[in-house]
Design an enzyme around this catalytic site. Structure first.
Site: not given
Length: 284
Positions: A23, A25, A74, A95, A110, A139, A164
């Site tokens: 990550s 972040s 999530k 998130n 997002d 997602g 679908a």
């Protein structure tokens, strides 16, 4: 610049996932903490799925005011929240978490990150926005669809291997979403103002995304949410055609902005220095 969390009395935040090693972040948020001189810290913590509920129930007890949530947590974290934002409710996933009066709130940034990157890198991109083509129906694609609908896209064409899944998203689009197979892509691209790859195809270690961009109009924008590598094959094709393009790094950086504002009370900027820091980390 030393971007490791510092010992200080400010708010503590973390990012949780499984795995969490890669990550970026902490680099982003600790850069902002130091740039604005804000007391606080941001760290990454690996939390296995079977321990997620216990971890979030005691988030405040561990000294945290909030957290980011990444794969695979999530959807489960969404279900564990006391309250969620409208964006999170539409997507069934969060998130970004924050505590208010002992209650766990969930948000999904997002869509904001996607729009923020486009706004910064292609100013006025949404002026007279007609048709957007999104590849994927997972997602990420769902988040981008609702973001584009809010921004006023006239039509969104979803292209996916499984119709679908696209049709499930289209039912919530008020008639502005159409569903297509990959075989339809050449015709769909002929009238596109924006093309977005919302899948992991083209990511390092994943299958390539094989698309012929020649049908795209010269005015079209190509956006790829993948940021490793920094220039995917899709973006390379767009560059060679002279098309405007936006890479996934911008979305990564801009989706972090709302969380930082919630936790630390400051709206941070996505600067060239921050972008260069993360590019160097990815390149390293």
């Amino acid at each position: 610049m030393n971007l490791l969390p510092q010992d200080n009395p400010g708010p503590k935040v973390c990012v949780i996932g499984y795995p969490i090693k890669h990550s970026r972040s902490p680099l982003i948020h600790n850069y902002w903490l130091q740039r604005y001189g804000i007391a606080g810290s941001y760290e990454k913590i690996e939390v296995a799925p079977e321990h997620l509920a216990d971890f979030l129930r005691d988030l405040g007890g561990k000294g945290f005011v909030g957290a980011n949530v990444t794969l695979p947590h999530k959807e489960t974290a969404f279900a564990l929240c006391d309250e969620v934002s409208e964006e999170a409710r539409q997507l069934g996933a969060v998130n970004t978490l924050f505590l208010r009066d002992g209650r766990l709130h969930g948000h999904n940034t997002d869509g904001e990150g996607f729009l923020g990157a486009l706004d910064q890198e292609v100013p006025a991109w949404d002026k007279d926005l007609g048709k957007a083509v999104i590849i994927g129906a997972g997602g990420a694609a769902r988040a981008l669809v609702f973001a584009l609908l809010r921004r006023g896209a006239g039509e969104i064409a979803l292209v996916n291997r499984t119709l679908a899944r696209s049709e499930e998203i289209a039912m919530q689009g008020g008639g502005r979403i159409t569903c297509h197979s990959y075989a339809d892509l050449p015709d769909v691209l002929k009238t596109a103002d924006l093309l977005v790859n919302a899948t992991s195809l083209g990511m390092a270690g994943q299958e390539p995304l094989v698309i012929d961009l020649s049908p795209l109009p010269a005015k079209a924008i190509v956006d790829d949410i993948v940021y490793v590598p920094l220039e995917t094959d899709l973006l390379r094709q767009a560059r060679l055609r002279g098309l405007r393009r936006v890479g996934g790094l911008g979305m990564l950086l801009h989706q972090a902005v709302p969380g930082f504002r919630l936790w630390f009370g400051k709206t941070p900027e996505v600067t060239p220095e921050l972008r260069a820091l993360i590019e160097a980390d990815i390149g390293g």
